[in-house]
Design an enzyme around this catalytic site. Structure first.
Site, PDB file in Angstrom:
ATOM      1  N   ASP A   1      36.149  48.144  34.467  1.00 33.44           N
ATOM      2  CA  ASP A   1      34.982  48.388  33.387  1.00 33.44           C
ATOM      3  C   ASP A   1      33.454  48.313  33.615  1.00 33.44           C
ATOM      4  OD1 ASP A   1      37.780  48.164  32.003  1.00 33.44           O
ATOM      5  OD2 ASP A   1      37.999  46.459  31.139  1.00 33.44           O
TER       6      ASP A   1
ATOM      7  N   ASP B   1      47.704  49.922  31.405  1.00 33.38           N
ATOM      8  CA  ASP B   1      46.830  48.790  31.522  1.00 33.38           C
ATOM      9  C   ASP B   1      47.890  47.870  31.991  1.00 33.38           C
ATOM     10  OD1 ASP B   1      44.295  47.605  31.404  1.00 33.38           O
ATOM     11  OD2 ASP B   1      43.932  48.646  29.538  1.00 33.38           O
TER      12      ASP B   1
END
Ligand code: GLA
Length: 730
Positions: free
Chosen positions: A548, A478
């Site tokens: 997301d 990430d």
């Protein structure tokens, strides 16, 4: 595939099965672009394309040549700053005397089989018999620097891979102020431009509009590609649709600051450029050194936007994504993020795994919060050791999960550090910041200076020690904020503008080293969802968390926008809980499955709380995934509606390489009263017209019928209705 040089005409020609690319050496040694597009013959006729008329004294020309040789007029392969071309240019090299005026004059070329790697950067690859490369050395007459243009063609694809490097054979320092990877000059500007714009949780929304006079550009200066735009640009003739029309594309294999620019000039021609963003960039080249710019791919399709996307998908799968996972079915995963956020311990994780394994889920991914003392997002990034208070012994937990028949994956955010962390306390100088100056914080974290070798070494050691400590088969990499105060403490003042690019090189190097140590590791890249979704990252990670935003309706335009360049098998997509955590919307579980199926497929919800009906659906969705993933992963993708999923009704399909099987999906976002939605006859694409196909309800029809007349899609009785249609040749 062939690359040919005609000495008589001083003309270079690159051909693949369906495309040709031609240019020739002009009187001042400039490379004049002649043609890029559908395959053509007859060099003599089109040679004239490299001539333009319409001169004025305001477009000066090289001394001794005619006004028609003004660089301001000509279609060029590589334009340079300050020497007569007033359009946007591809390079500017500054010499010791302070001038940035640059020229690019043909000196020599070579043609060879295969394709070289670009040191430190991702690049496309092939067997040497399957590709050919043309390398042209040009000289900057003002400094003596060599500008080397590289063009590669491939036996199995209509793609031209371009890159450029600058070498300094002189005795003095040269500074690269700007070096864009690819330039495409068109003979007209009669195009729509298509590109991907977005923001966090709404990435890669395709937009299309006509080009207008002047310069249009989009870029990133965030240190990463960013959620806002994507490093690829498409020019489509105005009548081009998903299925027909001439369409050109440029895609950059790079994950840092980039720019894509288009200029419609005074003569109504178009120049397009793509490469590293020159804003706040500069590279100091000592004598004997070489600077490599990233690779850019050039695409052309006469079969519309859909044709261009399919060329890009196939090429990325065959020549860019190098993971051994690229052709493998990825394990159906369950990620605990939206199920628990930071609130978990080993018991909770094991419970999720137990329930998931009963339903057929194959891998548990433990997301953020397993390390250091991280119980919220305010601490511990950089402390890559297990939080034993929360999880006990990681190896033991992984063994238990493996005993359930499941693989195990783990989240990292390598490039970041929290102020509240052992790493920061020990190495406060490792972050990007201007000493003594103000600094910016995002999600209470700072960015490590990845341009430093000691930082990359330390991350390699800490991450590989975790990966060695247990059977970890997947890593989610990430990156949750962008770069500010881009300053490296180790670089001297006159190299500070190298920091952003050196950062990206450090990120790539860490990938290289981890993949060398763990060659089978499945990496899923991520950056607050899809903030670093690019072909550079795909070189190392075969899949990227698309967004997301897990709302299935929102995902339609995100995933279809992404499909402009990137294949379904690269898009991380999960079924999540409703009301959705980003939009608070509730849509049917079946729709969520239909949308996630179009990516790598998995779940991101508390599986222990599903109703029995939902659990049955999970089992069914996983069965479907196993049946159909080969078509989705390896098949041809067709968007069946225009507008990249932004309209109310959207449909798409995948067709297996042998055309014997296809899977179509259609979604209507909103229902209307009295069934007034006009009946949709969904016309499929990519089938074999002669072949007889059977639908799941046993109706049979030929490919021709299914593509010309289509299949009737039932009227929507509720919002968010979706259908999957599976066809098999009989
Ligand atoms: C980012 C990712 C999410 C999740 C969180 C964890 O936002 O995109 O999927 O991993 O970080 O902090």
């Amino acid at each position: 595939m062939q690359v040919h040089f005609s000495k008589k005409r001083k003309l270079f020609r690159l051909d693949t099965e369906h495309i040709s690319y031609l240019f020739r050496i002009g009187p001042s040694g400039e490379l004049r672009h002649i043609w890029f597009g559908s395959r053509i013959d007859d060099d003599a006729i089109i040679e004239e394309f490299a001539v333009r008329r319409g001169t004025s004294s305001f477009s000066p020309h090289p001394e001794g040549l005619s006004p028609e040789d003004s660089l301001d007029l000509l279609p060029l392969e590589h334009s340079t700053y300050g020497a007569g071309d007033f359009r946007i240019t591809a390079s500017a090299l500054r010499k010791e005397n302070g001038t940035s005026v640059t020229s690019a004059v043909y000196r020599s070329h070579k043609i060879f089989k295969g394709k070289k790697k670009i040191p430190g950067l991702p690049s496309s690859f092939s067997q040497s018999k399957d590709s050919m490369t043309l390398e042209i050395t040009m000289e900057d007459g003002f400094s003596g620097a060599e500008i080397i243009l590289s063009y590669s063609v491939f036996a199995d694809s209509d793609v031209i891979a371009r890159s450029v490097r600058v070498s300094n054979p002189t005795e003095t320092v040269i500074r690269v102020e700007k070096l864009l990877s690819a330039q495409l000059d068109f003979h007209s500007a009669d195009f729509d431009v298509v590109y991907l714009k977005g923001m966090w949780a709404k990435e890669r929304q395709a937009v299309r509009h006509p080009l207008i006079p002047g310069i249009q550009s989009f870029s990133s200066s965030r240190g990463a590609t960013g959620h806002q735009y994507n490093p690829g640009i498409v020019f489509a003739e105005p009548s081009a649709s998903e299925k027909a029309g001439d369409v050109y594309g440029m895609l950059l294999l790079y994950s840092g600051n980039y720019i894509a620019e288009a200029e419609v000039d005074q003569y109504r021609t178009l120049r397009a450029l793509i490469g590293i963003n020159p804003e706040n960039f500069e590279w100091k080249l000592e004598p004997g050194e070489t600077f490599y710019a990233p690779e850019a791919l050039l695409f052309f399709s006469a079969e519309g936007l859909g044709g261009l996307s399919r060329i890009s998908h196939r090429f990325l799968i065959d020549h860019v994504i190098r993971s051994p996972w690229v052709h493998r079915e990825r394990p159906v995963l369950i990620n605990n993020w939206e199920a628990t956020y930071f609130n978990f311990d080993d018991k909770k994780i094991l419970k999720i795994a137990e329930e998931a394994s009963k339903l057929g889920i194959e891998m548990l991914v433990l997301d953020d919060g397993w390390f250091g003392e991280r119980n919220d997002d305010r601490s511990s990034l950089g402390d890559w050791f297990v939080n034993r208070k929360k999880l006990g012994n990681l190896a033991a937990l992984v063994r238990k999960i493996n005993d359930l028949g499941m693989k195990f994956g783990l989240w990292f955010e390598p490039e970041m550090v929290s102020e509240n962390s052992n790493l920061y306390r020990k190495h406060p100088d490792w972050v990007l910041c201007v000493p003594g100056g103000r600094r910016s914080i995002g999600r209470t974290q700072m960015v490590l200076d990845m341009s430093r070798r000691d930082v990359v070494d330390s991350l390699f050691r800490s991450i590989s020690s975790v990966l060695h400590s247990a059977n970890i088969e997947y890593m989610k990499w990430d990156m949750n904020r962008n770069l500010t105060e881009i300053h490296s403490r180790l670089l001297p003042p006159d190299r500070q503008k190298e920091t952003a690019h050196r950062y990206v090189l450090g990120v790539y190097e860490l990938h290289e080293r981890l993949l060398k140590a763990f060659p089978n590791l499945l990496i899923e890249s991520c950056s607050g969802g899809g903030g670093r979704f690019d072909a550079g990252m795909l070189h190392y990670a075969p899949q990227i968390w698309c967004s997301d935003n897990t709302d299935a309706l929102e995902r339609i335009s995100i995933q279809l926008g992404t499909s402009l360049f990137y294949p379904s098998s690269s898009m991380g997509a999960h079924v999540s809980v409703c009301p959705n955590h980003q939009t608070h919307r509730t849509v049917p579980f079946s729709l969520r499955g239909h949308i996630a199926l179009g990516g790598t497929f998995g779940y991101e919800l508390d599986i222990t709380r599903l109703t029995p009906d939902e659990k049955d659906l999970v089992r069914k969705q996983i069965r479907n995934y196993h049946h159909w993933n080969r078509i989705i992963r390896e098949g041809e993708f067709h968007r069946l509606t225009e507008g990249f999923g932004r309209s109310d009704f959207a449909a798409w399909c995948w067709v297996s390489p042998d055309r014997r099987e296809a899977l179509a999906a259609a979604v209507r976002k909103t229902s209307e009263p009295c069934g007034i939605n006009p009946p949709v006859h969904l016309r499929l694409r990519g089938l074999d017209p002669e072949m007889l196909y059977e639908l799941d309800d046993h109706r049979r029809a030929h490919g021709r019928t299914l593509m010309n007349a289509g299949i009737r899609i039932p009227n929507a009785e509720t919002d968010a209705s979706s259908i999957l249609i599976h066809l098999k040749a009989v």
